[in-house]
Structure formats: structure tokens, C-alpha cells
Design a protein around this motif. Structure first.
Motif, PDB file in Angstrom:
ATOM      1  N   THR A   1       0.846  -1.195   0.000  1.00 47.65           N
ATOM      2  CA  THR A   1       0.000   0.000   0.000  1.00 47.65           C
ATOM      3  C   THR A   1       0.883   1.246   0.000  1.00 47.65           C
ATOM      4  O   THR A   1       1.741   1.390   0.865  1.00 47.65           O
ATOM      5  CB  THR A   1      -0.930  -0.024   1.233  1.00 47.65           C
TER       6      THR A   1
ATOM      7  N   TYR B   1       3.719   5.784   2.990  1.00 48.14           N
ATOM      8  CA  TYR B   1       2.278   5.965   2.754  1.00 48.14           C
ATOM      9  C   TYR B   1       1.976   7.386   2.314  1.00 48.14           C
ATOM     10  O   TYR B   1       2.035   8.318   3.109  1.00 48.14           O
ATOM     11  CB  TYR B   1       1.497   5.652   4.036  1.00 48.14           C
TER      12      TYR B   1
ATOM     13  N   ASN C   1      -4.530 -10.357   6.545  1.00 49.98           N
ATOM     14  CA  ASN C   1      -4.229  -9.082   7.221  1.00 49.98           C
ATOM     15  C   ASN C   1      -5.415  -8.323   7.801  1.00 49.98           C
ATOM     16  O   ASN C   1      -5.383  -7.095   7.931  1.00 49.98           O
ATOM     17  CB  ASN C   1      -3.436  -8.157   6.275  1.00 49.98           C
TER      18      ASN C   1
ATOM     19  N   HIS D   1      -7.237 -11.009  -1.839  1.00 49.94           N
ATOM     20  CA  HIS D   1      -6.628 -10.654  -0.543  1.00 49.94           C
ATOM     21  C   HIS D   1      -7.515 -11.200   0.577  1.00 49.94           C
ATOM     22  O   HIS D   1      -8.550 -10.617   0.899  1.00 49.94           O
ATOM     23  CB  HIS D   1      -6.503  -9.136  -0.455  1.00 49.94           C
TER      24      HIS D   1
ATOM     25  N   ARG E   1      -4.167 -14.902  -0.933  1.00 53.31           N
ATOM     26  CA  ARG E   1      -3.215 -14.572   0.135  1.00 53.31           C
ATOM     27  C   ARG E   1      -3.860 -14.750   1.507  1.00 53.31           C
ATOM     28  O   ARG E   1      -4.957 -14.233   1.765  1.00 53.31           O
ATOM     29  CB  ARG E   1      -2.741 -13.126   0.008  1.00 53.31           C
TER      30      ARG E   1
ATOM     31  N   TYR F   1      -8.647   3.315   3.291  1.00 54.76           N
ATOM     32  CA  TYR F   1      -7.561   4.301   3.477  1.00 54.76           C
ATOM     33  C   TYR F   1      -7.667   5.340   2.363  1.00 54.76           C
ATOM     34  O   TYR F   1      -8.128   5.025   1.258  1.00 54.76           O
ATOM     35  CB  TYR F   1      -6.182   3.630   3.349  1.00 54.76           C
TER      36      TYR F   1
ATOM     37  N   TRP G   1      -9.333  -6.206  -2.980  1.00 53.11           N
ATOM     38  CA  TRP G   1      -9.398  -5.822  -1.563  1.00 53.11           C
ATOM     39  C   TRP G   1     -10.765  -5.265  -1.193  1.00 53.11           C
ATOM     40  O   TRP G   1     -11.355  -4.492  -1.952  1.00 53.11           O
ATOM     41  CB  TRP G   1      -8.374  -4.703  -1.398  1.00 53.11           C
TER      42      TRP G   1
ATOM     43  N   TYR H   1      -8.551  -7.819   6.723  1.00 47.16           N
ATOM     44  CA  TYR H   1      -9.575  -7.202   5.871  1.00 47.16           C
ATOM     45  C   TYR H   1     -10.760  -8.165   5.734  1.00 47.16           C
ATOM     46  O   TYR H   1     -10.779  -9.226   6.371  1.00 47.16           O
ATOM     47  CB  TYR H   1      -8.953  -6.735   4.559  1.00 47.16           C
TER      48      TYR H   1
ATOM     49  N   PHE I   1      -1.990  -7.998  13.065  1.00 45.94           N
ATOM     50  CA  PHE I   1      -2.245  -6.665  12.500  1.00 45.94           C
ATOM     51  C   PHE I   1      -3.748  -6.474  12.300  1.00 45.94           C
ATOM     52  O   PHE I   1      -4.454  -7.403  11.925  1.00 45.94           O
ATOM     53  CB  PHE I   1      -1.501  -6.590  11.154  1.00 45.94           C
TER      54      PHE I   1
HETATM   55  C1  PHB Z   1      -1.693  -1.006   5.096  1.00 50.84           C
HETATM   56  O1  PHB Z   1      -2.215  -0.094   4.451  1.00 50.84           O
HETATM   57  O2  PHB Z   1      -1.019  -0.783   6.103  1.00 50.84           O
HETATM   58  C2  PHB Z   1      -1.890  -2.393   4.670  1.00 50.84           C
HETATM   59  C3  PHB Z   1      -2.701  -2.646   3.590  1.00 50.84           C
HETATM   60  C4  PHB Z   1      -2.899  -3.950   3.186  1.00 50.84           C
HETATM   61  C5  PHB Z   1      -2.272  -4.961   3.865  1.00 50.84           C
HETATM   62  C6  PHB Z   1      -1.441  -4.713   4.918  1.00 50.84           C
HETATM   63  C7  PHB Z   1      -1.248  -3.414   5.315  1.00 50.84           C
HETATM   64  O3  PHB Z   1      -2.475  -6.218   3.511  1.00 50.84           O
END
Ligand code: PHB
Length: 364
Positions: free
Chosen positions: A26, A342, A178, A175, A227, A67, A101, A180, A234
Motif C-alpha cells: 500500500t 504511505y 491481514n 486478498h 493470500r 484508506y 481488496w 480485511y 495486525f
Molecule cells: C496497510 O495499508 O497498512 C496495509 C494494507 C494492506 C495490507 C497490509 C497493510 O495487507
């Protein structure tokens, strides 16, 4: 010669030049329409010597956003932007999959259409804060999806898969890691549903299975990767028995004849791992892509031992567009600057030097 990181590999019906994959990262540098634009074209093209690029996570709909500045793959403008990225990567002989995603509870009303409440399998509020245009704000209590709403989200994945095909990607990665939305269904810390989408491992996998059924109507299964991140904490994630539950999920994926299974091994936060990933991998018959903190030595050993077939590198690729050449020739690496990960401009994005530039530049 024995197999190493630089050995070509056949993945489904495509040949990858080497086993070094650029991990999804990202970077929050899409344009105001969440479409890729010129700087993104340059960034991906610079890294086209990877055996495979997996794009940054890209939302399947405006509702899937979590985000600011992340790209989508649902509008015509986004398809046009991605097409330029893909053409630039292909022109350099590279291969590129897009990661699909949907953020679910890892979002905020400020980021969503009509300021709607983020959705999740269950109304469980994650600890932590969302990134909004007005700074960090605590995650809110998500709304549990009604069972009749799930098909709509599956349809959004299918639409995104169609748009990805139209753009010209080589394939897609679902995805499911993590923290989501799909992962929120998989793990029991975030899924307390009592319908057919929660409870047993079979039921918790239902949503991922629906998504795979839908995208495999659009793409041959051997152009679809998945994935997973069994023990990544996290995004406030947990599971009561990741080893057992993910052994089940992984073994269920065998029947799909996927391009690959991509596993974020261990925990991004503590940097430790408690699962035996070789044992997990042994439940899977297809290509296995390992990820999370690998360097050249560890990756080479993993490929050599048959612990993995491919290794995805994140930060090393972010900071070294020519990572393949640098690893191949044992060259020194650029350091990554985390303050520019970022968002922002070309700085810390497309200005990491190639080795030659670094060594031939005039002293300041
Ligand atoms: C992030 O934006 O921090 C982020 C996004 C997707 C991921 C992991 C982290 O799979």
C-alpha cells in the motif's frame, strides 16, 4: 544447476523469469478518483524485473475502501490508469497480478459513500485507528452484514475481476489476509456469526469460497492467487487455533487449481511465528509463495529446501527497483525510508536509485 531464486518457474500457463515476487504494498499515491496515474506507471515499470509483481491492494468498490489514496478496480477511469501500468510492465517483460481488496471493519464512515458504517461479519469493534483525511480516528463499531447482503459484495469482487481482465492484468490475487473483510470471516476472533457464514471452519470459509467461485467465472483458476495470514495480529486480528484452522483452509484450496497460495508467515507486529509453515505448506499441492521479512539468504534457502516455490519481497523491492539484479550480483541495497511509505510524491516512491545510478552519481 540447482533451483534458486533466479530460476524461472511455470505458474499455470505463464512462465515467470524468476521466483522473486514484488509483494503487494500500500503506497496511497492514486489520483483523486482512486485511479493509477503517471507516477504509479513509473514505479511499477521500474520494478518489472521481478518474476511477478502483485499490485498494492486495490478496492473492488467504493464501499471497500479503508484508506485515503488507494487505487480501485471498479471504474472506467481506474481501468484506463491500470492499463498504462500494465503496458509499461509488459513492455519490460514483466508480469503483473492485481490484489483485490475489501476492507470491511478496517475503514471509517469518513472514507465511505454517504458516510456509511463499515461492515463486518460481526459487530466487533477493532482496536486502533483509521487513517482519514482529517487524521487518525478510532475505528467505529462495524455493522454485521445481513446474510442477504453478502451476495452483493461477492458481485463486487466479480465486477472487479472483470475490470481487471479488461485492463489486461495477467491475473488477480484475492486478498484474504491481514484483517480485511475475507480474513474477518476466516478467523474466529472477528467472526461470531451463527448462520452458514460463521461457526465451523467450513462456514467461516464460505465467504472466501463464494468470492473464488465468482472470480473463477471470469478468470481461469490458474490466473487466480489467494493470500492468507494465519497468525498476523495486525488490524486487531486473532484466532483460537490458527494452525488447525488454516490447515483446513489451505487443504480446501487444493481443489481450486490456483496460480499460487501466498502466505504472510508469522506476525507483522511481533515479527515472530509460532506455526510450522513447512507443515502448513505440506497441506497444499500447488505453488507456495512465502512472505514476511525474507532476505536473500533466507529466501534462497527456502526455495532450495522446497519450503517455498516463490518468495514475495516487500520493503526490499520498495527501496530497490533493481532488486533482482542486486541479489543476483550480491550488490549493496538502498535503505528504505519509512516516512515516505504511505502517501506523498515521487520522493521515496520513484526516486530510489538503480545500482548504476547510485554508483556513477557525481559526489554532491
Ligand atoms: C496497510 O495499508 O497498512 C496495509 C494494507 C494492506 C495490507 C497490509 C497493510 O495487507
Amino acid at each position: 544447476m540447482s533451483t534458486d531464486l533466479f530460476s524461472p518457474i511455470t505458474m499455470g500457463d505463464i512462465k515467470l523469469a524468476n521466483r522473486m515476487v514484488m509483494a503487494p504494498l500500500t503506497r496511497n499515491r492514486a489520483d483523486g478518483h482512486n485511479a493509477p496515474h503517471e507516477i504509479n506507471v513509473t514505479y511499477y515499470q521500474q520494478r518489472a524485473t521481478a518474476g511477478l509483481i502483485i499490485t498494492e491492494a486495490s478496492q473492488v468498490s467504493a464501499e471497500g475502501v479503508g484508506y485515503p489514496g488507494t487505487p480501485g478496480i471498479y471504474s472506467d477511469k481506474q481501468v484506463i490508469g491500470w492499463k498504462k501500468v500494465i503496458d509499461a510492465v509488459h513492455a519490460k517483460g514483466g508480469r503483473i497480478f492485481i490484489q483485490l481488496w475489501y476492507c470491511g471493519r478496517i475503514s471509517h464512515p469518513d472514507l465511505l459513500p454517504e458516510n456509511q458504517t463499515p461492515v463486518a461479519p460481526s459487530a466487533i469493534q477493532p482496536e486502533g485507528e483509521a487513517v482519514t483525511l482529517d487524521g487518525m480516528k478510532a475505528y467505529v463499531m462495524p455493522r454485521a452484514l445481513k446474510i442477504n447482503e453478502i451476495a452483493d459484495i461477492v458481485a463486487q469482487y466479480k465486477h472487479a475481476a472483470e475490470m481487471a481482465k479488461q485492463a489486461g492484468f495477467d491475473g488477480i490475487e484475492v486478498h484474504a489476509a491481514n484483517g480485511y473483510l475475507i480474513d474477518q470471516f476466516l478467523r474466529d476472533g472477528s467472526n461470531q456469526r451463527s448462520d452458514q457464514y460463521g461457526g465451523s471452519v467450513e462456514n467461516r470459509m464460505h465467504f472466501l469460497s463464494d468470492v473464488l467461485d465468482a472470480v473463477i467465472e471470469v478468470w481461469p483458476s490458474n490466473r487466480v492467487g489467494v493470500r492468507l495470514s494465519p497468525e498476523n495480529s495486525f488490524n486487531a486480528m486473532s484466532d483460537s487455533n490458527p494452525r488447525e484452522h488454516f490447515s483446513y483452509f489451505v487443504s480446501q484450496l487444493n481443489a481450486r487449481n490456483l496460480a499460487y497460495l501466498h502466505v504472510l508467515e508469522g506476525d507483522m507486529m511481533s515479527k515472530s511465528a509460532s506455526i510450522d509453515y513447512r507443515a502448513l505448506r505440506n497441506h497444499y499441492n500447488g505453488l507456495y509463495m512465502a512472505n514476511n521479512g525474507y532476505d536473500k539468504a533466507r529466501a534462497d534457502k527456502s526455495i532450495h529446501n522446497g519450503d517455498s516455490d516463490l518468495v514475495a519481497f516487500g520493503i526490499p523491492f520498495l527501496a530497490n527497483p533493481d532488486l533482482v539484479a542486486r541479489y543476483q550480483q550480491n550488490l549493496v541495497l538502498n535503505d528504505a525510508d519509512s516516512s515516505t511509505f504511505y502517501g506523498g510524491t515521487e520522493q521515496g516512491y520513484t526516486d530510489y536509485p538503480f545500482f548504476e545510478q547510485a554508483t556513477t552519481a557525481e559526489p554532491a
